[in-house]
Write a protein that holds these residues in place. Structure first.
Motif, PDB file in Angstrom:
ATOM      1  N   PRO A  90      -2.868  -7.310   0.173  1.00 38.16           N
ATOM      2  CA  PRO A  90      -1.480  -7.985   0.158  1.00 38.16           C
ATOM      3  C   PRO A  90      -1.091  -7.435  -1.275  1.00 38.16           C
ATOM      4  N   PHE A  91      -1.839  -7.560  -2.349  1.00 42.03           N
ATOM      5  CA  PHE A  91      -1.529  -7.202  -3.589  1.00 42.03           C
ATOM      6  C   PHE A  91      -1.815  -5.737  -3.873  1.00 42.03           C
ATOM      7  N   SER A  92      -0.852  -4.888  -3.281  1.00 37.71           N
ATOM      8  CA  SER A  92      -1.072  -3.431  -3.343  1.00 37.71           C
ATOM      9  C   SER A  92       0.200  -2.724  -3.590  1.00 37.71           C
ATOM     10  N   THR A  93       0.299  -1.792  -4.276  1.00 37.87           N
ATOM     11  CA  THR A  93       1.525  -0.782  -3.961  1.00 37.87           C
ATOM     12  C   THR A  93       1.673  -0.426  -2.876  1.00 37.87           C
ATOM     13  N   HIS A  94       0.801  -0.344  -2.089  1.00 39.86           N
ATOM     14  CA  HIS A  94       0.961   0.222  -0.477  1.00 39.86           C
ATOM     15  C   HIS A  94       1.824  -0.760   0.272  1.00 39.86           C
ATOM     16  N   ASN A  95       1.574  -2.192   0.169  1.00 33.50           N
ATOM     17  CA  ASN A  95       2.233  -3.234   0.671  1.00 33.50           C
ATOM     18  C   ASN A  95       3.738  -3.161   0.578  1.00 33.50           C
ATOM     19  N   TYR A  96       3.934  -3.064  -1.145  1.00 35.78           N
ATOM     20  CA  TYR A  96       5.247  -3.268  -1.803  1.00 35.78           C
ATOM     21  C   TYR A  96       6.110  -1.747  -1.444  1.00 35.78           C
TER      22      TYR A  96
END
Length: 387
Positions: free
Chosen positions: A141-147
């Motif tokens: 959830p706290f990832s560059t991939h998510n954002y």
């Protein structure tokens, strides 16, 4: 005097500077005896760093910020004195989704706005037919991939929380999840996108450098309290990582670096696949189509290793945009304080700090201003942010 360290990492190419620092002896030259511990999930790495089982870690940049803010877990302030990678992620889609997107696309298939608009059309067709929402894998959830996935989709009006499903998968499990039909696409770091293409089960739709020209990805993370107690060890670790990054970035060394990274206890995939990542020339489709980008992954060149607090501010802004935290002056300050160019400069004896690198270069929205995060958020229509 030798310092003994345990450092956790995930089998990804952007752990290269850390792995090469140890395996080529750069760490030993700095008086460090390092045990590298391979982990599967980011939650394992975060938890072991936070409770002191690891002295340092290869860590998602947003996880370092979230830990310092106390989001999603206990609050443990983190310092990031070295940036292990700029960019390096890609979005890979199944053959079926790739065909559907190419059928709907108008314009350049490497233009993220064109593909995002095509995705919006595919989503609308699926909804009309009563089909299940598309499922996208991301690493945390706290990832560059998510954002990055959210930034791309939302630019064309696709709501990542309403129109598709986003699920968390550890990086090494992405390929099997695509193969088994559990996900329709994923965003992950190298080498797992290339592995999917080589197996004939995926197409690399975008390098993340299509979406953001320059995006901080992984950091070398230490607990702030540990950094305060061990400044000389932190400096030695930074110097070792810098030397390793310089080694990796020399073209004549990339074959050797790839062989080091390919070892079973490190990343554990074919060295040729890793070398593609380091050179930025990747096979993007099972038919053998290649695509080249000098910006696919920056390990040390273009000032990639020096932490940039503005990058931390952008990541914090994405946390706010997607409802993971509220926008506060203290939150911005805490997030930016995680990235420590001062520690980097001190380790290298840089009395005149380098100028800030080029801006993000996002494909949509206004230029990012860390002093006006509210303005950044107000520029976008899709999000969970509340003023």
């Amino acid at each position: 005097m030798t310092a003994t360290l345990r450092i956790g990492f995930i089998p990804l190419v952007d752990a290269a500077a850390l792995i090469v620092a140890v395996d080529k002896g750069f760490a030993a030259t700095e008086g460090l005896e390092v045990e590298l511990v391979r982990e599967v999930s980011w939650s394992n790495v975060r938890d072991k760093l936070n409770i002191g089982l690891f002295d340092a870690a290869h860590l998602l940049a947003p996880v370092a910020i979230a830990s310092s803010l106390g989001l999603g877990h206990v609050k443990v302030p983190i310092a990031a004195p070295f940036n292990l990678g700029i960019n390096g992620n890609a979005i890979t889609v199944s053959p079926a989704l790739h065909a559907a997107l190419m059928e709907e696309i108008e314009g350049d298939r490497f233009d993220p706005m064109a593909t995002a608009k095509a995705l919006a059309k595919v989503v609308a067709v699926r909804r009309k037919l009563g089909a299940e929402p598309l499922t996208f894998g991301m690493t945390f959830p706290f990832s560059t991939h998510n954002y990055q996935l959210r930034f791309w989709m939302a630019a064309a009006g696709v709501d990542p929380d309403e129109d598709v499903r986003l699920v968390v998968l550890p990086p090494p499990y992405m390929v099997d999840s695509l193969k088994n039909g559990h996900v329709d696409a994923f965003c992950v770091g190298a080498p797992w996108n290339s592995i999917a293409v080589d197996l004939g089960i995926g197409h690399i739709l975008h390098f993340v450098s299509d979406i953001l020209v320059r995006a901080a990805e992984k950091v070398l993370a230490v607990r702030q309290t540990w950094a305060d107690k061990n400044p000389d060890v932190v400096a030695a670790l930074v110097r070792a990582a810098v030397k390793a990054a310089e080694f990796i970035e020399h073209p004549e060394n990339r074959a050797e670096a790839a062989e080091i990274l390919a070892q079973p206890e490190r990343i554990g995939v074919d060295a040729e696949v890793i070398q593609r990542t380091l050179t930025g020339r990747l096979k993007i489709s099972p038919d053998g189509t290649f695509r080249e980008s000098s910006r696919y992954l920056l390990v040390g060149r273009e000032g990639a290793g020096r932490p940039d607090p503005v990058q931390a501010a952008w990541l914090y802004a994405q946390m706010v945009r997607w409802g993971q935290t509220a926008l506060t002056p203290d939150g911005v300050k805490t997030a930016m304080a995680v990235f420590r160019p001062d520690l980097y400069d001190a380790a290298l004896g840089n009395s005149t700090p380098a100028e800030a690198p080029a801006a993000f270069g996002a494909f949509a929205g206004p230029a990012f201003d860390p002093t006006d995060i509210r303005g950044h958020l107000e520029a976008f229509g899709v999000g969970r942010w509340k003023a």
